[in-house]
Design an enzyme around this catalytic site. Sequence first.
Site, PDB file in Angstrom:
ATOM      1  N   SER A  20       0.830  -1.205   0.000  1.00 43.42           N
ATOM      2  CA  SER A  20       0.000   0.000   0.000  1.00 43.42           C
ATOM      3  C   SER A  20       0.865   1.257   0.000  1.00 43.42           C
ATOM      4  O   SER A  20       0.353   2.368  -0.084  1.00 43.42           O
ATOM      5  CB  SER A  20      -0.945   0.010   1.205  1.00 43.42           C
ATOM      6  OG  SER A  20      -0.217  -0.112   2.406  1.00 43.42           O
ATOM      7  N   ASN A 107      -2.409  -1.943  13.301  1.00 45.04           N
ATOM      8  CA  ASN A 107      -3.868  -1.764  13.291  1.00 45.04           C
ATOM      9  C   ASN A 107      -4.298  -0.492  14.020  1.00 45.04           C
ATOM     10  O   ASN A 107      -5.141   0.264  13.523  1.00 45.04           O
ATOM     11  CB  ASN A 107      -4.559  -2.987  13.909  1.00 45.04           C
ATOM     12  CG  ASN A 107      -4.275  -4.254  13.110  1.00 45.04           C
ATOM     13  OD1 ASN A 107      -3.684  -4.185  12.032  1.00 45.04           O
ATOM     14  ND2 ASN A 107      -4.687  -5.393  13.635  1.00 45.04           N
ATOM     15  N   THR A 152     -39.470  25.272 -11.550  1.00 43.12           N
ATOM     16  CA  THR A 152     -39.678  23.924 -11.026  1.00 43.12           C
ATOM     17  C   THR A 152     -39.941  23.070 -12.257  1.00 43.12           C
ATOM     18  O   THR A 152     -40.513  23.571 -13.238  1.00 43.12           O
ATOM     19  CB  THR A 152     -40.887  23.838 -10.076  1.00 43.12           C
ATOM     20  OG1 THR A 152     -42.070  24.183 -10.805  1.00 43.12           O
ATOM     21  CG2 THR A 152     -40.755  24.778  -8.880  1.00 43.12           C
ATOM     22  N   HIS A 153     -39.498  21.826 -12.216  1.00 46.34           N
ATOM     23  CA  HIS A 153     -39.605  20.934 -13.390  1.00 46.34           C
ATOM     24  C   HIS A 153     -38.935  21.539 -14.616  1.00 46.34           C
ATOM     25  O   HIS A 153     -39.300  21.212 -15.740  1.00 46.34           O
ATOM     26  CB  HIS A 153     -41.080  20.624 -13.721  1.00 46.34           C
ATOM     27  CG  HIS A 153     -41.924  20.291 -12.534  1.00 46.34           C
ATOM     28  ND1 HIS A 153     -42.144  18.998 -12.116  1.00 46.34           N
ATOM     29  CD2 HIS A 153     -42.577  21.085 -11.644  1.00 46.34           C
ATOM     30  CE1 HIS A 153     -42.921  19.008 -11.047  1.00 46.34           C
ATOM     31  NE2 HIS A 153     -43.186  20.267 -10.720  1.00 46.34           N
ATOM     32  N   SER A 274     -13.580  23.565 -29.518  1.00 51.47           N
ATOM     33  CA  SER A 274     -13.716  22.278 -30.193  1.00 51.47           C
ATOM     34  C   SER A 274     -12.606  22.167 -31.224  1.00 51.47           C
ATOM     35  O   SER A 274     -12.228  23.154 -31.848  1.00 51.47           O
ATOM     36  CB  SER A 274     -15.080  22.205 -30.877  1.00 51.47           C
ATOM     37  OG  SER A 274     -15.050  21.267 -31.935  1.00 51.47           O
ATOM     38  N   ASN A 282     -17.169  25.572 -24.821  1.00 51.43           N
ATOM     39  CA  ASN A 282     -17.846  24.534 -24.036  1.00 51.43           C
ATOM     40  C   ASN A 282     -17.607  24.671 -22.528  1.00 51.43           C
ATOM     41  O   ASN A 282     -16.493  24.980 -22.105  1.00 51.43           O
ATOM     42  CB  ASN A 282     -17.379  23.153 -24.496  1.00 51.43           C
ATOM     43  CG  ASN A 282     -17.748  22.880 -25.944  1.00 51.43           C
ATOM     44  OD1 ASN A 282     -18.799  23.331 -26.415  1.00 51.43           O
ATOM     45  ND2 ASN A 282     -16.880  22.186 -26.644  1.00 51.43           N
ATOM     46  N   GLU A 287     -19.046  20.314 -16.761  1.00 54.90           N
ATOM     47  CA  GLU A 287     -19.336  18.943 -17.187  1.00 54.90           C
ATOM     48  C   GLU A 287     -18.430  17.941 -16.472  1.00 54.90           C
ATOM     49  O   GLU A 287     -18.880  16.881 -16.015  1.00 54.90           O
ATOM     50  CB  GLU A 287     -19.151  18.810 -18.695  1.00 54.90           C
ATOM     51  CG  GLU A 287     -20.187  19.594 -19.487  1.00 54.90           C
ATOM     52  CD  GLU A 287     -19.815  19.652 -20.954  1.00 54.90           C
ATOM     53  OE1 GLU A 287     -20.199  18.743 -21.699  1.00 54.90           O
ATOM     54  OE2 GLU A 287     -19.115  20.597 -21.356  1.00 54.90           O
ATOM     55  N   TYR A 314      -9.835  -6.102  12.937  1.00 54.67           N
ATOM     56  CA  TYR A 314      -9.144  -5.650  11.730  1.00 54.67           C
ATOM     57  C   TYR A 314      -9.133  -6.769  10.689  1.00 54.67           C
ATOM     58  O   TYR A 314      -8.941  -7.934  11.009  1.00 54.67           O
ATOM     59  CB  TYR A 314      -7.696  -5.231  12.037  1.00 54.67           C
ATOM     60  CG  TYR A 314      -6.956  -4.826  10.772  1.00 54.67           C
ATOM     61  CD1 TYR A 314      -7.068  -3.548  10.249  1.00 54.67           C
ATOM     62  CD2 TYR A 314      -6.187  -5.763  10.064  1.00 54.67           C
ATOM     63  CE1 TYR A 314      -6.436  -3.198   9.071  1.00 54.67           C
ATOM     64  CE2 TYR A 314      -5.551  -5.415   8.883  1.00 54.67           C
ATOM     65  CZ  TYR A 314      -5.676  -4.130   8.384  1.00 54.67           C
ATOM     66  OH  TYR A 314      -5.056  -3.791   7.209  1.00 54.67           O
ATOM     67  N   GLN A 319      -7.524  -2.084   4.185  1.00 53.58           N
ATOM     68  CA  GLN A 319      -6.511  -1.315   3.477  1.00 53.58           C
ATOM     69  C   GLN A 319      -7.113  -0.661   2.228  1.00 53.58           C
ATOM     70  O   GLN A 319      -6.584   0.335   1.723  1.00 53.58           O
ATOM     71  CB  GLN A 319      -5.351  -2.239   3.089  1.00 53.58           C
ATOM     72  CG  GLN A 319      -4.239  -1.560   2.341  1.00 53.58           C
ATOM     73  CD  GLN A 319      -3.027  -2.461   2.212  1.00 53.58           C
ATOM     74  OE1 GLN A 319      -2.406  -2.808   3.209  1.00 53.58           O
ATOM     75  NE2 GLN A 319      -2.692  -2.865   0.993  1.00 53.58           N
ATOM     76  N   LYS A 322      -8.235   3.386   1.644  1.00 48.51           N
ATOM     77  CA  LYS A 322      -7.428   4.595   1.426  1.00 48.51           C
ATOM     78  C   LYS A 322      -7.565   5.219   0.049  1.00 48.51           C
ATOM     79  O   LYS A 322      -7.689   6.438  -0.073  1.00 48.51           O
ATOM     80  CB  LYS A 322      -5.963   4.298   1.742  1.00 48.51           C
ATOM     81  CG  LYS A 322      -5.725   4.330   3.226  1.00 48.51           C
ATOM     82  CD  LYS A 322      -4.407   3.738   3.607  1.00 48.51           C
ATOM     83  CE  LYS A 322      -4.544   3.080   4.942  1.00 48.51           C
ATOM     84  NZ  LYS A 322      -5.441   1.901   4.937  1.00 48.51           N
TER      85      LYS A 322
HETATM   86  N1  ARG Z   1      -1.527  -1.103   5.354  1.00 52.08           N
HETATM   87  C1  ARG Z   1      -2.446  -1.592   6.335  1.00 52.08           C
HETATM   88  C2  ARG Z   1      -3.816  -0.914   6.157  1.00 52.08           C
HETATM   89  O1  ARG Z   1      -3.864   0.085   5.568  1.00 52.08           O
HETATM   90  C3  ARG Z   1      -1.941  -1.293   7.708  1.00 52.08           C
HETATM   91  C4  ARG Z   1      -2.439  -2.232   8.726  1.00 52.08           C
HETATM   92  C5  ARG Z   1      -1.888  -3.571   8.487  1.00 52.08           C
HETATM   93  N2  ARG Z   1      -2.234  -4.486   9.509  1.00 52.08           N
HETATM   94  C6  ARG Z   1      -2.127  -5.807   9.334  1.00 52.08           C
HETATM   95  N3  ARG Z   1      -2.473  -6.532  10.340  1.00 52.08           N
HETATM   96  N4  ARG Z   1      -1.661  -6.331   8.242  1.00 52.08           N
HETATM   97  O2  ARG Z   1      -4.814  -1.406   6.602  1.00 52.08           O
END
Ligand code: ARG
Length: 455
Positions: A20, A107, A152-153, A274, A282, A287, A314, A319, A322
């Site tokens: 990650s 965690n 309205t509408h 365009s 535009n 948009e 957990y 993960q 994010k």
């Molecule tokens: N990269 C992990 C996440 O975003 C961090 C926590 C990882 N914990 C684990 N027990 N593998 O969730």
Amino acid sequence: MWKGRFSQPTSERVQRYGESVSFDWRLYAHDIRGSIAQSKALLKAGIITKQEQTDIERGLLAIKEEITSGNFEWQESLEDVHMNIESELTQRIGPAGAKLHTARSRNDQVALDVRLYCRDEVDAIVAHISELQRALVQCAERNQKAIMPGYTHLQRGQPVLFAHHLLAYVEMLERDTNRLMDASERLNVMPLGSGALAGSTILLDRELIAKELGFPAITQNSMDAVSDRDYVAEILFAIALCGVHLSRLSEDIILWASAEFGFIALSDAHTTGSSLMPQKKNPDVAELTRGKTGRLIGNLMAILTILKGLPMTYNRDMQEDKEPLFDSIDTIKAALGVFAEMVSGMDVRTEKTKAAASDPMLLATDLADWLVKQGLPFRHAHEVIGKLVAYSIEQKRGFADLKVSEYKQFWKGFNKSVYKVLTLDTALAARKNSGAPSPANVAAQLKRWRKLLSA
Ligand code: ARG
């Protein structure tokens, strides 16, 4: 980090699949801030010495600087931001670095980092919202006299001031701010000390950590603390709804900029041409924003779907919180920023809005209200004016062009004072219930917002 139990290295595909750090690296400043607070609690708990705490803090701050300046080498094999930083620290300062993760798990660490991150980002989004609100208020002030039909509408309804229409968006955006701040208040609880799920046999002064990091409270259940992502869902919802508001404004702007409406002209800097049709200008910004709102809603759906099947506590699924979170935050900040600019450069074609508002039909309700003031029940008045409307359409003559004798065919009590309600200015000035768009009300609202937004 877990080599003790394993006899095989992680497969390269698994590493690539599970890493990650390519996206969570952006939590580094918050991760380091949390680790410094953790080291202070470890010092107080007698796990590390004063010297070790100093080394940890200095080491972490040096790493932070290196990351900020772009000189840090992130390693995919170290999976995430947390292990990258910890491993680098231990390489730099030795055994003291290896003590940092005492009574902590990734965690509770990631829960802390994301809370800290969200807290800061909410403030940033709120500042962006204010910027757009100010641009809308200024545009409303520049065009304070502009009259337009209210719809309205998407059918013409009654006359309003253009400023009143824009201030409706300022209200929506204010609720977005309130929702974000409300979510921020709820997430402002410190989770460190929850460990992997059941805290630790090593006692940490959690209150000290909370104070260090500016949290007014600590989490009360370690299992909830490491499995809770409500704050991600709440923020994604608040952002999605803000996006929906921007999308509706986009739709208005796209309509207004069309030749059919012609209510506004967008600046060249905020439109595109365009490659084929030389005449085109535009409204791409609007948009794109309408389109990007799809992503914001998708990100909210993603987090809700990720969480819905998870057993306590957990799970690695988490993960996946994010990328949607980061994407929504980036997207809404960009959209709000570019919108503020576009609204600042927007010209209102007041002759066009006025012409559209001069459709006599917009005053049909005012005629019904006039009858009510003569003592007719509203339902009866509605029917009388309905018939008058049909007659006026058939005659192709507006209400002001009909004679009193013609009015009298529909209700015999009509007299010439009815013509007094048939001007736009009277119609608008008469709408003076609080919240309604009389010029005096709108001026007071503009004043209120100017004051609120300068604070
Ligand atoms: N990269 C992990 C996440 O975003 C961090 C926590 C990882 N914990 C684990 N027990 N593998 O969730």
